[in-house]
Design a protein around this motif. Sequence first.
Motif, mmCIF file in Angstrom:
data_model
loop_
_atom_site.group_PDB
_atom_site.id
_atom_site.type_symbol
_atom_site.label_atom_id
_atom_site.label_comp_id
_atom_site.label_asym_id
_atom_site.label_seq_id
_atom_site.Cartn_x
_atom_site.Cartn_y
_atom_site.Cartn_z
ATOM 1 N N TYR A 205 68.502 5.067 -9.036
ATOM 2 C CA TYR A 205 69.631 5.122 -9.963
ATOM 3 C C TYR A 205 69.989 3.725 -10.475
ATOM 4 O O TYR A 205 70.366 3.554 -11.641
ATOM 5 C CB TYR A 205 70.841 5.765 -9.281
ATOM 6 C CG TYR A 205 70.616 7.210 -8.910
ATOM 7 C CD1 TYR A 205 70.641 8.209 -9.884
ATOM 8 C CD2 TYR A 205 70.375 7.576 -7.592
ATOM 9 C CE1 TYR A 205 70.426 9.536 -9.549
ATOM 10 C CE2 TYR A 205 70.166 8.893 -7.248
ATOM 11 C CZ TYR A 205 70.185 9.872 -8.225
ATOM 12 O OH TYR A 205 69.979 11.183 -7.894
ATOM 13 N N GLY A 208 67.474 2.932 -13.025
ATOM 14 C CA GLY A 208 67.765 3.702 -14.235
ATOM 15 C C GLY A 208 68.888 3.089 -15.041
ATOM 16 O O GLY A 208 68.857 3.086 -16.283
ATOM 17 N N ASP A 211 67.480 0.346 -16.998
ATOM 18 C CA ASP A 211 66.617 0.829 -18.082
ATOM 19 C C ASP A 211 67.378 1.527 -19.198
ATOM 20 O O ASP A 211 66.757 1.972 -20.173
ATOM 21 C CB ASP A 211 65.575 1.789 -17.514
ATOM 22 C CG ASP A 211 64.551 1.067 -16.648
ATOM 23 O OD1 ASP A 211 64.400 -0.154 -16.823
ATOM 24 O OD2 ASP A 211 63.926 1.731 -15.794
ATOM 25 N N ILE A 213 69.996 4.132 -18.783
ATOM 26 C CA ILE A 213 70.667 5.402 -18.517
ATOM 27 C C ILE A 213 72.172 5.145 -18.448
ATOM 28 O O ILE A 213 72.639 4.286 -17.687
ATOM 29 C CB ILE A 213 70.153 6.015 -17.207
ATOM 30 C CG1 ILE A 213 68.713 6.501 -17.393
ATOM 31 C CG2 ILE A 213 71.044 7.167 -16.757
ATOM 32 C CD1 ILE A 213 68.108 7.115 -16.161
ATOM 33 N N GLN A 218 72.187 12.083 -17.909
ATOM 34 C CA GLN A 218 70.887 11.427 -18.052
ATOM 35 C C GLN A 218 70.284 11.109 -16.690
ATOM 36 O O GLN A 218 69.071 11.227 -16.494
ATOM 37 C CB GLN A 218 71.048 10.141 -18.869
ATOM 38 C CG GLN A 218 71.333 10.387 -20.345
ATOM 39 C CD GLN A 218 71.440 9.090 -21.112
ATOM 40 O OE1 GLN A 218 71.579 8.015 -20.541
ATOM 41 N NE2 GLN A 218 71.397 9.186 -22.440
ATOM 42 N N GLU A 219 71.120 10.711 -15.723
ATOM 43 C CA GLU A 219 70.636 10.521 -14.353
ATOM 44 C C GLU A 219 70.037 11.809 -13.800
ATOM 45 O O GLU A 219 68.987 11.801 -13.154
ATOM 46 C CB GLU A 219 71.789 10.067 -13.443
ATOM 47 C CG GLU A 219 72.174 8.621 -13.572
ATOM 48 C CD GLU A 219 73.223 8.245 -12.550
ATOM 49 O OE1 GLU A 219 73.677 9.148 -11.809
ATOM 50 O OE2 GLU A 219 73.599 7.060 -12.489
ATOM 51 N N TRP A 221 68.741 14.379 -15.444
ATOM 52 C CA TRP A 221 67.509 14.818 -16.110
ATOM 53 C C TRP A 221 66.327 13.887 -15.850
ATOM 54 O O TRP A 221 65.209 14.342 -15.630
ATOM 55 C CB TRP A 221 67.754 14.952 -17.609
ATOM 56 C CG TRP A 221 66.570 15.483 -18.355
ATOM 57 C CD1 TRP A 221 65.698 14.794 -19.133
ATOM 58 C CD2 TRP A 221 66.101 16.834 -18.351
ATOM 59 N NE1 TRP A 221 64.729 15.626 -19.644
ATOM 60 C CE2 TRP A 221 64.954 16.887 -19.180
ATOM 61 C CE3 TRP A 221 66.550 18.009 -17.747
ATOM 62 C CZ2 TRP A 221 64.252 18.057 -19.405
ATOM 63 C CZ3 TRP A 221 65.838 19.175 -17.980
ATOM 64 C CH2 TRP A 221 64.710 19.198 -18.792
ATOM 65 N N TYR A 222 66.575 12.592 -15.868
ATOM 66 C CA TYR A 222 65.466 11.636 -15.788
ATOM 67 C C TYR A 222 65.171 11.137 -14.372
ATOM 68 O O TYR A 222 64.085 10.615 -14.130
ATOM 69 C CB TYR A 222 65.750 10.431 -16.695
ATOM 70 C CG TYR A 222 65.740 10.771 -18.167
ATOM 71 C CD1 TYR A 222 64.541 11.080 -18.813
ATOM 72 C CD2 TYR A 222 66.914 10.802 -18.896
ATOM 73 C CE1 TYR A 222 64.521 11.402 -20.165
ATOM 74 C CE2 TYR A 222 66.912 11.124 -20.240
ATOM 75 C CZ TYR A 222 65.721 11.425 -20.871
ATOM 76 O OH TYR A 222 65.704 11.755 -22.198
ATOM 77 N N ILE A 223 66.131 11.276 -13.443
ATOM 78 C CA ILE A 223 65.910 10.766 -12.092
ATOM 79 C C ILE A 223 66.013 11.861 -11.040
ATOM 80 O O ILE A 223 65.093 12.067 -10.239
ATOM 81 C CB ILE A 223 66.921 9.636 -11.769
ATOM 82 C CG1 ILE A 223 66.734 8.471 -12.741
ATOM 83 C CG2 ILE A 223 66.747 9.169 -10.336
ATOM 84 C CD1 ILE A 223 67.745 7.353 -12.552
ATOM 85 N N PRO A 226 63.350 15.147 -11.573
ATOM 86 C CA PRO A 226 61.937 14.819 -11.287
ATOM 87 C C PRO A 226 61.663 14.521 -9.821
ATOM 88 O O PRO A 226 60.552 14.751 -9.338
ATOM 89 C CB PRO A 226 61.680 13.587 -12.165
ATOM 90 C CG PRO A 226 62.662 13.698 -13.271
ATOM 91 C CD PRO A 226 63.885 14.290 -12.651
ATOM 92 N N GLY A 309 61.669 17.237 -16.476
ATOM 93 C CA GLY A 309 61.593 15.783 -16.319
ATOM 94 C C GLY A 309 60.253 15.189 -16.693
ATOM 95 O O GLY A 309 60.080 13.980 -16.555
ATOM 96 N N SER A 310 59.314 16.012 -17.171
ATOM 97 C CA SER A 310 57.998 15.469 -17.528
ATOM 98 C C SER A 310 57.948 15.012 -18.972
ATOM 99 O O SER A 310 58.816 15.326 -19.757
ATOM 100 C CB SER A 310 56.924 16.548 -17.288
ATOM 101 O OG SER A 310 57.173 17.695 -18.067
#
Length: 310
Positions: A205, A208, A211, A213, A218-219, A221-223, A226, A309-310
């Motif tokens: 996190y 993220g 980067d 986020i 967004q955390e 969905w992207y972290i 996945p 998440g891909s």
Amino acid sequence: MSFARYLEKRRESDEHLARDMYRHRVCYIFLAPYAIVFLLFFVAPVVISVFFSFTYFNILEPPKFIGLRNYINLLLADDVFLISMKNTFIMAAITGPIGYIAAFLFAWFINELPRYIRAFVTLIFYAPSISGAVYMIWALIFSGDAYGYINGALMSLGILDQPVLWLTDPKYMMPVMLIVILWMSLGAGFLAFLAGLSTIDVSLYEAGLVDGISNRWQELWYITLPNMKGMLMFGAVMAITQSFGVADVTVALAGFPSTDYAVHTVVNHLVDYGSVRFEMGYASAIATILFFTMIVINAVIQKLLKRVGS
């Protein structure tokens, strides 16, 4: 490739497998007890059930092979089975996705609580799935007389003039069952989600945030998602199993069978032929259809989850 070349490659592959198994023989020895139990009590009953589904078997007489007659009767002559399939799919289509998403969201919210509060709230949310008194409570809430909590509240507010038979009137039975099933759906999947959330590395996190986020969604969905694919798969399997295995709640609240088979499920139909009528061949055909239906739906759900998440 010639047939001789194919046999040679197959022999080399078998030799490689044998050497690999011997090299990891200690691992296989430790796995053996579970593998034996799994084969005896999970795989073998499924294979035996599929075999009996092609027979007439009443327990008292030896099985008699009858081909596809059980399946033909199920799909073309058994109206109650078709009603039970419709009821089961309605329950699964509503309670499965909603219960799955609700279990994850509750686990996500509870994971943010302090440790001691989190343990207490987890017990509250998980208790309905293991409580033995749950049916008695819901039967009292939806009792068909004026003393039922729902009827009493609606009559005191002037919404109803007389009690509603929530558990015997086919018009109301399905919505009531959906409410109860959803309330009980926070089970093993909920605990799996909570365990998965607690094992995600906090540094992910932080990375993220660097980067770009900017919010919790967004955390998620992207972290979060996945890194929880294994738990999401397990939760999906549990949700499918629970939604297609509904039986006890309908029997406890609506009787067996329910009025006009309004909430009669495939498992209820299976129990009827397997435990009441002892037509084990016919019951095995019901179980086989349910089993392969769950496999197909599980495969579809897993393909969808692989894209998260891909």
